[in-house]
Structures are given as structure tokens and as C-alpha cells.
Design a protein around this motif. Structure first.
Motif, PDB file in Angstrom:
ATOM      1  N   SER A  38      -8.868  -0.645  14.709  1.00 13.46           N
ATOM      2  CA  SER A  38      -7.636  -0.709  15.499  1.00 13.46           C
ATOM      3  C   SER A  38      -7.220   0.655  16.033  1.00 13.46           C
ATOM      4  N   SER A  39      -8.007   1.694  15.695  1.00  9.04           N
ATOM      5  CA  SER A  39      -7.717   3.077  16.133  1.00  9.04           C
ATOM      6  C   SER A  39      -6.329   3.530  15.673  1.00  9.04           C
ATOM      7  N   ILE A  40      -5.985   3.185  14.427  1.00  5.64           N
ATOM      8  CA  ILE A  40      -4.707   3.588  13.846  1.00  5.64           C
ATOM      9  C   ILE A  40      -4.975   4.619  12.752  1.00  5.64           C
ATOM     10  N   PRO A  41      -4.537   5.880  12.943  1.00 10.22           N
ATOM     11  CA  PRO A  41      -4.711   6.891  11.899  1.00 10.22           C
ATOM     12  C   PRO A  41      -3.806   6.572  10.706  1.00 10.22           C
ATOM     13  N   TYR A  42      -4.289   6.834   9.508  1.00 17.33           N
ATOM     14  CA  TYR A  42      -3.546   6.418   8.319  1.00 17.33           C
ATOM     15  C   TYR A  42      -3.750   7.386   7.162  1.00 17.33           C
ATOM     16  N   GLU A  43      -2.846   7.270   6.205  1.00 15.22           N
ATOM     17  CA  GLU A  43      -2.929   8.017   4.948  1.00 15.22           C
ATOM     18  C   GLU A  43      -2.414   7.107   3.839  1.00 15.22           C
ATOM     19  N   PHE A  44      -3.196   6.911   2.790  1.00 15.68           N
ATOM     20  CA  PHE A  44      -2.757   6.096   1.668  1.00 15.68           C
ATOM     21  C   PHE A  44      -1.937   6.947   0.704  1.00 15.68           C
ATOM     22  N   VAL A  45      -0.822   6.368   0.239  1.00 14.01           N
ATOM     23  CA  VAL A  45       0.086   7.076  -0.660  1.00 14.01           C
ATOM     24  C   VAL A  45       0.218   6.279  -1.953  1.00 14.01           C
ATOM     25  N   ALA A  46      -0.187   6.853  -3.073  1.00 14.73           N
ATOM     26  CA  ALA A  46      -0.096   6.172  -4.365  1.00 14.73           C
ATOM     27  C   ALA A  46       1.368   5.934  -4.722  1.00 14.73           C
ATOM     28  N   THR A  47       1.695   4.689  -5.065  1.00 15.40           N
ATOM     29  CA  THR A  47       3.080   4.293  -5.326  1.00 15.40           C
ATOM     30  C   THR A  47       3.090   3.239  -6.428  1.00 15.40           C
ATOM     31  N   SER A  48       3.993   3.358  -7.375  1.00 17.32           N
ATOM     32  CA  SER A  48       4.069   2.376  -8.461  1.00 17.32           C
ATOM     33  C   SER A  48       4.580   1.044  -7.938  1.00 17.32           C
ATOM     34  N   LEU A  49       4.314  -0.023  -8.686  1.00 15.64           N
ATOM     35  CA  LEU A  49       4.744  -1.362  -8.291  1.00 15.64           C
ATOM     36  C   LEU A  49       6.239  -1.408  -8.010  1.00 15.64           C
ATOM     37  N   LEU A  50       7.034  -0.796  -8.868  1.00 20.91           N
ATOM     38  CA  LEU A  50       8.494  -0.854  -8.724  1.00 20.91           C
ATOM     39  C   LEU A  50       8.989  -0.124  -7.473  1.00 20.91           C
ATOM     40  N   LYS A  51       8.205   0.823  -6.958  1.00 17.24           N
ATOM     41  CA  LYS A  51       8.670   1.644  -5.841  1.00 17.24           C
ATOM     42  C   LYS A  51       8.079   1.243  -4.488  1.00 17.24           C
ATOM     43  N   LEU A  52       7.162   0.264  -4.478  1.00 15.88           N
ATOM     44  CA  LEU A  52       6.517  -0.098  -3.212  1.00 15.88           C
ATOM     45  C   LEU A  52       7.531  -0.490  -2.147  1.00 15.88           C
ATOM     46  N   ILE A  53       8.356  -1.475  -2.456  1.00 15.88           N
ATOM     47  CA  ILE A  53       9.327  -1.965  -1.467  1.00 15.88           C
ATOM     48  C   ILE A  53      10.420  -0.938  -1.183  1.00 15.88           C
ATOM     49  N   PRO A  54      11.006  -0.280  -2.200  1.00 18.08           N
ATOM     50  CA  PRO A  54      12.008   0.755  -1.892  1.00 18.08           C
ATOM     51  C   PRO A  54      11.471   1.875  -0.995  1.00 18.08           C
ATOM     52  N   GLU A  55      10.220   2.267  -1.190  1.00 19.96           N
ATOM     53  CA  GLU A  55       9.641   3.324  -0.356  1.00 19.96           C
ATOM     54  C   GLU A  55       9.486   2.861   1.092  1.00 19.96           C
ATOM     55  N   LEU A  56       9.146   1.586   1.282  1.00 26.34           N
ATOM     56  CA  LEU A  56       9.056   1.044   2.639  1.00 26.34           C
ATOM     57  C   LEU A  56      10.432   0.980   3.287  1.00 26.34           C
ATOM     58  N   GLU A  57      11.404   0.452   2.555  1.00 23.51           N
ATOM     59  CA  GLU A  57      12.742   0.277   3.117  1.00 23.51           C
ATOM     60  C   GLU A  57      13.432   1.608   3.403  1.00 23.51           C
ATOM     61  N   SER A  58      13.091   2.644   2.633  1.00 24.43           N
ATOM     62  CA  SER A  58      13.699   3.963   2.852  1.00 24.43           C
ATOM     63  C   SER A  58      13.048   4.717   4.004  1.00 24.43           C
TER      64      SER A  58
END
Length: 209
Positions: A38-58
């Protein structure tokens, strides 16, 4: 488009994990191919289960790599087409009798942040539901007698038991409910999943461990 930060749970093997200095796993490896196509540059960020959604919403990350797709979540987030289809299963300690395929445990423990908690509340209101922080807490809770069964992702639960709880649980042959997993973004970033969806096959299904 700038580089998108994608949160992943490093303790969600076989779907996502950090191994020998590399982010990998069944879903991660598929996403890498999709993102590149898809030609989308990306970076994976290690995140705990409890913080996945809060990190997205923030806004600290732009996407979550592998999130269970449920009707409630689809109201809140934009999902890609399923990257993989797994499901929820009952994991019952061997000190208890295994239930029949069509039975529901009288008491169940599952992570509050997982997709199965609300599903159990809505579909099995007669069952006593206990929530916890993560998969390991659910398995330990079942062993300690807090509930008859732990409700977990079928693939992940099987792998955790094979690695850390050998011979302590009955292993379900198949999930009691299917759950598709996809990449999730906020609705205002739906253009990302529109691009990804062009490169996600429609027939991806179960992947045995």
C-alpha cells in the motif's frame, strides 16, 4: 503520508511478538506485506494490552495492529478488512471436568480490555463474569478457582498454555465464537484502511498453530 505509528502487543503470540530484536507474528508479518504493498511507511510501537486503545485515542499512535472486530468497537473505530480470523475459547483447568461443546461455564474470567468481555455479558448473562488485566491473570485465576474457565483468544491461549501451563488445561478443539482481527484507526483516519483494504485478500481465515 508520513510514517504511521502502529501499536502492537508484544505478548500476543502467535499474532504479535518481539523476538530476537524483530517485531513479528502471524498478523504482524501479514501487515508488513500489506503496508508495503500500500506504500504506507510505518513503525511498530510495543504497547501493553491495557494501553492499546488509550494510546490510539490519545493520538500517540495512529493505529492498532491486531484488534478484535466487534459491533461495539466498529462504532468507535475504523477497521480494515480482517487480517486473520480466530475466535474465543474456554480454557478449563484439568482439575475440573471439561464441559460439552455446546455448554457455557457457570463462571468465566477474561481480560476487561479484550473483545470477549462484552460478548459474554450480552450473550451469556446467566454466567458469572469476572474481569482481569491480561491473559496470564485469566489463566492464573482459573487455576486458583476464581472461575471455572478462562475465556481467551483460541490461538493465543493455546500458545500460552503450551509455553507456560503445560498439562494444566483442557484444550478446546475449536473456538466457541469466531472473532476477526484487523488493523484499527480512528474514524478520521479511515483513508488509511481504505488504502490497506485494496491489498487484503477477502478469503483470509483460520491459521492453525
Amino acid at each position: 503520508m508520513g510514517k504511521i505509528k502502529i501499536a502492537y502487543n508484544p505478548d500476543f503470540a502467535p499474532f504479535s511478538k518481539f523476538e530476537e530484536g524483530t517485531v513479528t507474528g502471524l498478523i504482524i508479518d501479514r501487515l508488513k506485506k500489506i503496508l508495503q504493498a500500500s506504500s504506507i511507511p510505518y513503525e511498530f510501537v510495543a504497547t501493553s494490552l491495557l494501553k492499546l486503545i488509550p494510546e490510539l485515542e490519545s493520538g500517540n499512535v495512529g493505529a492498532i495492529a491486531a484488534l478484535g472486530i466487534t459491533p461495539e468497537r466498529q462504532n468507535q473505530y475504523q477497521f480494515s478488512k480482517p487480517v486473520m480470523v480466530s475466535g474465543g475459547a474456554w480454557f478449563i483447568p484439568k482439575i475440573k471436568v471439561m464441559i460439552a461443546d455446546d455448554e457455557v461455564p457457570a463462571s468465566i474470567i477474561t481480560p476487561e480490555r479484550g473483545p470477549l468481555a462484552n460478548e459474554i455479558r450480552n450473550k451469556y448473562p446467566e454466567a458469572e463474569l469476572i474481569t482481569c488485566t491480561d491473559y496470564d491473570a485469566a489463566l492464573k485465576g482459573a487455576i486458583e478457582g476464581k472461575a471455572i474457565a478462562a475465556a481467551l483468544n483460541w490461538h493465543v491461549g493455546r500458545m500460552m498454555i503450551n509455553e507456560h501451563y503445560q498439562d494444566q488445561f483442557h484444550i478446546s478443539k475449536r473456538p466457541y465464537i469466531t472473532v476477526a482481527l484487523g488493523l484499527a484507526v480512528l474514524h478520521e483516519n479511515k483513508n488509511i484502511v481504505t488504502r490497506l483494504n485494496k491489498n487484503i485478500p477477502d478469503d483470509w481465515g483460520y491459521d492453525p498453530i
